[in-house]
Write a protein that holds these residues in place. Sequence first.
Motif, mmCIF file in Angstrom:
data_model
loop_
_atom_site.group_PDB
_atom_site.id
_atom_site.type_symbol
_atom_site.label_atom_id
_atom_site.label_comp_id
_atom_site.label_asym_id
_atom_site.label_seq_id
_atom_site.Cartn_x
_atom_site.Cartn_y
_atom_site.Cartn_z
ATOM 1 N N HIS A 304 11.827 31.786 20.574
ATOM 2 C CA HIS A 304 12.202 30.824 21.614
ATOM 3 C C HIS A 304 10.992 30.123 22.234
ATOM 4 O O HIS A 304 11.155 29.358 23.189
ATOM 5 C CB HIS A 304 13.019 31.523 22.701
ATOM 6 N N THR A 305 9.820 30.375 21.685
ATOM 7 C CA THR A 305 8.621 29.793 22.298
ATOM 8 C C THR A 305 8.615 28.260 22.297
ATOM 9 O O THR A 305 8.234 27.653 23.303
ATOM 10 C CB THR A 305 7.357 30.387 21.660
ATOM 11 N N MET A 309 8.449 26.124 26.086
ATOM 12 C CA MET A 309 7.383 25.241 26.595
ATOM 13 C C MET A 309 7.845 24.430 27.805
ATOM 14 O O MET A 309 7.042 24.062 28.655
ATOM 15 C CB MET A 309 6.928 24.270 25.501
ATOM 16 N N LEU A 310 9.150 24.164 27.851
ATOM 17 C CA LEU A 310 9.689 23.381 28.977
ATOM 18 C C LEU A 310 9.335 23.996 30.316
ATOM 19 O O LEU A 310 9.111 23.284 31.291
ATOM 20 C CB LEU A 310 11.214 23.308 28.869
ATOM 21 N N LEU A 356 1.348 31.800 26.989
ATOM 22 C CA LEU A 356 1.834 30.428 27.106
ATOM 23 C C LEU A 356 1.860 29.885 28.548
ATOM 24 O O LEU A 356 1.449 28.746 28.777
ATOM 25 C CB LEU A 356 3.244 30.355 26.509
ATOM 26 N N PRO A 357 2.330 30.669 29.523
ATOM 27 C CA PRO A 357 2.496 30.066 30.871
ATOM 28 C C PRO A 357 1.163 29.638 31.478
ATOM 29 O O PRO A 357 0.125 30.269 31.236
ATOM 30 C CB PRO A 357 3.116 31.198 31.708
ATOM 31 N N ASP A 358 1.204 28.593 32.279
ATOM 32 C CA ASP A 358 -0.020 28.160 32.954
ATOM 33 C C ASP A 358 0.141 28.261 34.462
ATOM 34 O O ASP A 358 1.223 28.562 34.980
ATOM 35 C CB ASP A 358 -0.424 26.754 32.507
ATOM 36 N N ALA A 359 -0.965 27.952 35.141
ATOM 37 C CA ALA A 359 -1.047 28.224 36.569
ATOM 38 C C ALA A 359 -0.043 27.434 37.402
ATOM 39 O O ALA A 359 0.252 27.812 38.527
ATOM 40 C CB ALA A 359 -2.456 27.909 37.057
ATOM 41 N N SER A 360 0.501 26.354 36.874
ATOM 42 C CA SER A 360 1.413 25.535 37.686
ATOM 43 C C SER A 360 2.872 25.928 37.489
ATOM 44 O O SER A 360 3.765 25.281 38.021
ATOM 45 C CB SER A 360 1.244 24.053 37.323
ATOM 46 N N CYS A 361 3.111 26.989 36.719
ATOM 47 C CA CYS A 361 4.503 27.277 36.333
ATOM 48 C C CYS A 361 5.354 27.732 37.524
ATOM 49 O O CYS A 361 4.832 28.185 38.543
ATOM 50 C CB CYS A 361 4.518 28.361 35.254
ATOM 51 N N ALA A 368 12.558 34.190 33.868
ATOM 52 C CA ALA A 368 13.955 34.141 33.425
ATOM 53 C C ALA A 368 14.019 33.825 31.926
ATOM 54 O O ALA A 368 14.768 34.452 31.169
ATOM 55 C CB ALA A 368 14.721 33.094 34.228
ATOM 56 N N VAL A 369 13.200 32.857 31.497
ATOM 57 C CA VAL A 369 13.220 32.474 30.073
ATOM 58 C C VAL A 369 12.659 33.616 29.214
ATOM 59 O O VAL A 369 13.202 33.956 28.151
ATOM 60 C CB VAL A 369 12.431 31.156 29.870
#
Length: 814
Positions: A304-305, A309-310, A356-361, A368-369
């Motif tokens: 699901h990667t 990304m969304l 994958l996640p970045d600081a603005s997430c 949840a994802v």
Amino acid sequence: MSTSALDQHREVNAAPGALDAALDAIKQYGVRFVYFQAVTITSRVLGKVVPAEQFARLATRGVMQHRTAMANLQAGRDGVLMAGGVGASEYCAVPDLDTFQVLPWDHSTARVFCSLYEPDHLEENAGVPLATDSRGLLKRLHASFTERTGLEMRTGTEPEMTWEGEGFETTFRPDSSPAYHIEHLERYRAIYQKVIDYASFMGFEMVEGDFEDAGQVELNWMYDHANLTADRLVTYRQICKQVARELGIEASFMPKPGVGYMGNGCHHNWSLWKDGVNVLAEPGRSELHLTDAGRFAVGGVLNHTPGAMLVMGSTVNSYKRFWDAGQFAPSRINWGMDNKTCTMRLSSNGRLEYKLPDASCNPFLTHAVLLAAIDDGLKNQTDPGAPTVGDIMSEVDVAPRVAVVGAGPSGCFTAQQLRKQWPEVEVTVFDRLPTPFGLLRYGVAPDHQGTKNVIRQLSRVFDDRTRFVGNIELGRNLSIEDLRAAFDVVVLATGLSGDRRLGIPGDDLPGIVGSGRFTRCVNDHPAAGDLPTVGRRVVLVGGGNVAMDIIRLLSKQPDEFTGSDLHPDTLGRLRSEGPRRIDVVVRSTPTDAKFDPVMMRELAHLASTEFRLADAGVLATAESSDPRSAALAHVVERESPAAPATTVVFHFGSTPVEVIGTDRAEAVKVRTGVHTTTLACDTVITAIGFESAVNDDLDLTLYRDADPGEDFLAPGLYRTGWLHSSTGALPEMRARARALAARIRRDHAGHHPARPGLVAIPYEVIDRTVDFDGSMRIDEAEVASASPGRIRQKVREVDAMLALARTVPAESVC
Ligand SMILES: Cc1cc2nc3c(=O)[nH]c(=O)nc-3n(C[C@H](O)[C@H](O)[C@H](O)COP(=O)(O)OP(=O)(O)OC[C@H]3O[C@@H](n4cnc5c(N)ncnc54)[C@H](O)[C@@H]3O)c2cc1C
């Protein structure tokens, strides 16, 4: 009677003793205000302030807020507020009392996170959880996951972020890294101490921290239930913003604050627990391993990667982090055992790190994802494949991102050749004008449409990997260093727009015009200005192809321009009242002259022009096999018209030695052997070559040590076309481009490209650009407005060109 989720939450808060802890804290710290906080879809914290005396009442009732707040009260392109529009009902925010905290920096204020619900008064869905409440979504999703599987997800995040402000600059040797230096941490002492103190006060168990790159600090706290970690990440950002306010600096959670520096990631380290046991590892087994449950969960997440990304990297800036390869951001969907180059790393037994996640997430959405993907992997027993071994970054032969400056023939040929020789390469071709093709559009004569047709071939160069970016001038809108920071390779193909001067007394008198300026005027170049007046007596200096063009343009009769793109106004200015005489002063003999025989022979078609030689003897000495002399003979020996409109006299072997005149050029003194002649004139046109324009903002002096015949200027920086050597026609430009493309391939094959390309160019610069489709709209408008007998009428003003380029055709607006 069934009660709604909203009712149930209110009942929990109204239960005896439920408010005690909060009310005790209010009393103990003297709290006077409480923030009722909610978190928007982009993880912005918003809410209402409630005086402490109202806390008990509103904690059991909730506060109302317009539902579009969850979309940051942002309007769409149609001007309608997102997430419901202006008339949508409000939501009800009810505090989760276990999140009540007094603010460490001001005990008069506390905060509490709220869960959000549809209001009571709706006919349908009254009191159900609000769908756009991401925090509530994670809570519900996690609760149902645990109920079904008995599992709980625990996470610890790595919140990288950047501090910036006076006194907090980071200096270090180029090509080294400031990572982990205690010296840098020392200079950031005020920052990390305040953050750790405030976070500890708010219940974080702070564990460690380090300095990672210029301004970049990461402070970690103990992993916990994913819901708590998400709440803490939002709180952590609030703490950092407060510390920045106190120190008068900035705290940024941008994923990629600057090119060439580490991005701000927010790796999520996760594990799955059942009855207090981590199910990703087998108890007692010490070598690095993953249980089947762990493998399936990893399989689900990798599967699901792409879609994830969304939310994992949800902004344009997020993508810049991934583009800056080599800076620890993942670039492939894979997993590995303690392999830092993978998207998912088994960093130690029982712990997986998702990069994958970045600081603005929005941490509620990312969790949840992640949880949903894990759930899916477990359900479907998704096989993640074998773990990746080795350095995936160095194994990937990624082609470089190339900037070509100048969309003239040389720039376009270079892009074409690069793509041909190295198809994966990405090329961005910049030009100062909103249209490409340089001198093909603005130099090649308007009556030589056959040559201009090369434009059709070069138009095919542009596609989704070869972009045209017009209206950007190097030296003005961007510097060479800006481009070198953004692109792996920069090729300068800006041509030469200055006319070489005669270098003799009087060569600065009015009435002297260079062939470059003259032909740009004739071709309607937007920066050329009006065509200078050309009188009845012209001295033309030079014997190359450009001189041949000028003879033709000055001699042709109006009907001979049919099928050209000469502007009717320009034609008017080219004509003289009464017969005209053109003295052509050529330094060499006909044999050694620079013109192509075919260009000379073309002059023979000028029906109302007479051609003469100042010295008929020049042909007598020429070899009969010499093509130039033959072409010249073909022209001058042709029968002259009875009443020529123009007389052209060639002076071979002649050099101008002085331009004579008081206020403007009136005559040119010419030496031929030992004789000196004075040629009367009102206009002098020089066609003796080109050089950099005096007002050119492009400063190449830094590279002046480069060998004149060399296309290499500095590592990653090359030049081609007329900028490389100042003469040559299109076939030579193509050959140079081919050789340069081969050289770039040789120089850069196997290198790991590190630069992000166009995405690193600031928005305010990108904002002014014109893309290839825009330039085609200008082209179409020009063709559509052609006057009778012409194939187009060029638009002469840049503003008008930009307006056309930006007019989106009605059918493409949906
Ligand atoms: C009058 C004339 C007639 C010619 N006729 C023929 C012919 O008939 N047949 C033939 O084969 N050859 C002809 N040539 C030669 C041919 O035009 C050149 O070989 C060719 O144009 C050189 O290509 P170039 O890309 O190096 O330079 P150019 O064509 O000059 O292109 C340079 C490009 O760089 C852009 N630029 C300049 N500075 C900047 C900056 N700072 N930032 C961004 N962009 C910038 C310019 O806008 C331009 O688009 C003619 C030349 C002239 C002058």
